[in-house]
Design an enzyme around this catalytic site. Structure first.
Site, short mmCIF file in Angstrom:
data_model
loop_
_atom_site.label_atom_id
_atom_site.label_comp_id
_atom_site.label_asym_id
_atom_site.label_seq_id
_atom_site.Cartn_x
_atom_site.Cartn_y
_atom_site.Cartn_z
CE1 TYR A 54 -4.32 0.42 -0.36
CE2 TYR A 54 -4.34 -1.58 0.96
CZ TYR A 54 -4.98 -0.70 0.10
OH TYR A 54 -6.27 -0.93 -0.27
CD GLU A 56 -5.00 5.04 0.51
OE1 GLU A 56 -5.19 6.00 1.27
OE2 GLU A 56 -5.77 4.07 0.41
CG ASP A 200 -8.32 9.15 -24.85
OD1 ASP A 200 -7.33 8.39 -24.96
OD2 ASP A 200 -9.37 8.83 -24.29
CB THR A 226 -4.64 2.80 -22.06
OG1 THR A 226 -4.56 2.80 -23.48
CG2 THR A 226 -6.06 3.09 -21.62
CE LYS A 229 -7.44 1.37 -25.96
NZ LYS A 229 -7.58 1.85 -24.58
NE ARG A 235 -6.43 -5.20 -20.13
CZ ARG A 235 -7.06 -4.87 -21.26
NH1 ARG A 235 -8.07 -4.05 -21.23
NH2 ARG A 235 -6.68 -5.37 -22.40
N1 DSN Z 1 -12.25 -0.31 -25.32
C1 DSN Z 1 -11.23 0.42 -26.00
C2 DSN Z 1 -11.22 0.15 -27.45
O1 DSN Z 1 -11.42 -1.00 -27.82
O2 DSN Z 1 -10.95 1.03 -28.25
C3 DSN Z 1 -11.30 1.86 -25.70
O3 DSN Z 1 -11.07 2.04 -24.36
#
Ligand code: DSN
Length: 432
Positions: A54, A56, A200, A226, A229, A235
């Protein structure tokens, strides 16, 4: 020692499902535009004992003791994020992209404020103000969409809407937009109406790192992403921002805080508790991997592969939303076909091509079936595929779509061919 050997002993059911998923992911074509393969190093960091701790707060100001090493770790992750993207400030604590975006709202707006964003059916994300999400319930989305004829942003139209509605913030970013985004043009509009500009880049971060997509950092107040991806990390989410606020607004309870401090405050304690240190470690490792020349080559190749795949499909007579791609993703437009996007995605998956059904601009079908299928090339590029492989992939996609009415006969044959084809590639995190 065999991988997962403890799990195999103590929880064979979970072990078995992971084993099956591993085989599935290395014998099919992973073409979901938001997925990837994390390296063994990223997976090891995420599977480390850091999950126990932890912490925080932030480095040097925690609410728990025993954080000497995790302070160093989080600082390292922050510094790597700043270096990779050339940002003044980074926060690596968001649990994923949606919490990161939620923090942006809390840092920049008051409940009920207007923001401009793309609706989900136009390719925007849920958190860009869509009605079923907190962002559309607690704030007011002023929508903008790509021009249905060209599939591209019409900046005159966007400027007109922005000037009429005067939103406090403009989101620029998408989950299903196949073209490059010119942040400079959006920044001009945001400047004209004194709005925050927030990018984004969850989908396109690796293209930005590779220099094949415009860079939002010089133009945006905040950049959200993120780390899974295309970036091939764990993640999770992270936020980059300028240090100072261009407006010195009083939206936030403490107006003396600068922009960077407000972002941090919004993440913790505003929205989250203890940071996921094992994930932050994996993120730091992914950032380091992304600073290598190999990663840059990967980003360049992703775009080349997407272009080749698009050209091959166009040559076979398919229609693509927006006419093609200059990013990692393309969207097959089946509006003229009798089958839906959902039927096509199911037939493709049955044949070993894993994608998702997706709305196309002007889609007459419901979001539950759609007229499109979204494809991305980042995972295939990660395992080593090049342009010639994209021609083969286009051939399989074509076979599936031409045989959709008798897919139960055709799919097993294609599935076998694809599994055989996949066996010649190296899968990060799977093949040693
Ligand atoms: N769920 C994602 C996508 O597939 O583009 C976006 O967060």
């Amino acid at each position: 020692m065999e991988r997962y050997s403890h799990l195999k002993q103590t929880d064979p059911e979970i072990y078995e499902l992971i084993r099956k998923q591993t085989n599935y992911e290395s014998s099919t074509l992973k073409m979901i535009a938001s997925e990837s393969y994390a390296s063994f190093s990223v997976l090891e960091a995420c599977g480390s004992i850091l999950t126990n701790k932890y912490a925080e707060g932030y480095s040097g100001a925690r609410y728990y003791e025993g954080n000497e090493f995790v302070d160093q770790l989080e600082t390292l992750a922050i510094n790597r994020a700043k270096r990779l993207f050339g940002a003044e400030h980074a926060n690596v604590q968001p649990y994923s992209g949606s919490p990161a975006n939620h923090a942006v709202y809390r840092a920049l707006l008051k409940t009920g404020d207007k923001l401009m964003g793309m609706p989900v059916p136009s390719g925007g994300h849920l958190t860009h103000g869509w009605k079923v999400n907190f962002s559309g319930m607690d704030y007011v989305q002023i929508p903008y969409s790509p021009n249905p004829e060209t599939g591209k942003f019409d900046m005159d139209q966007i400027r007109q809407t922005a000037k009429k509605e005067r939103p406090k913030m403009i989101w620029v970013g998408a989950t299903a937009y196949p073209h490059k985004i010119e942040y400079k043009d959006f920044a001009e509009i945001a400047g004209e109406i004194d709005a925050y500009l927030v990018a984004d880049i969850a989908h396109i971060n690796a293209l930005i790192v590779a220099g094949v997509h415009p860079d939002p950092v010089p133009y945006c107040d905040v950049v959200s992403s993120t780390s899974h991806k295309m970036l091939r990390g764990p993640r999770a989410g992270f936020l980059l921002s300028k240090k100072e606020d261009r407006f010195q607004t009083n939206y936030f309870s403490d107006s003396k805080l600068n922009l960077a401090q407000r972002i941090d405050r919004a993440v913790f304690p505003g929205l989250q508790g203890g940071p996921h240190l094992h994930i932050i470690a994996g993120m730091a490792t992914a950032f380091q991997e992304a600073m290598t020349p190999e990663f840059k080559n990967y980003g360049v190749q992703v775009a080349k592969n997407a272009k080749k795949l698009a050209d091959s499909l166009l040559a076979k007579g398919y229609t693509l939303a927006g006419g093609g791609t200059d990013t990692h993703l393309l969207i097959l437009d089946f509006r003229k076909e009798e089958f839906t996007g959902k039927e096509a995605a199911k037939a493709l998956a049955q044949s070993g091509i894993i994608a998702n059904f997706n709305m196309v601009p002007g889609d007459p079908r419901s979001p539950f079936v759609t007229s499109g299928v979204r494809l991305g090339t980042q995972s295939l590029t990660t395992i080593g595929m090049k342009e010639t492989d994209m021609e083969k992939v286009a051939g399989w996609i074509d076979r599936v779509c031409r045989n959709i009415v008798r897919i139960n006969d055709e799919a097993p044959k294609i599935r076998l061919e694809i599994a055989e084809f996949c066996s010649q590639f190296q899968f990060p995190g799977i093949t040693e």
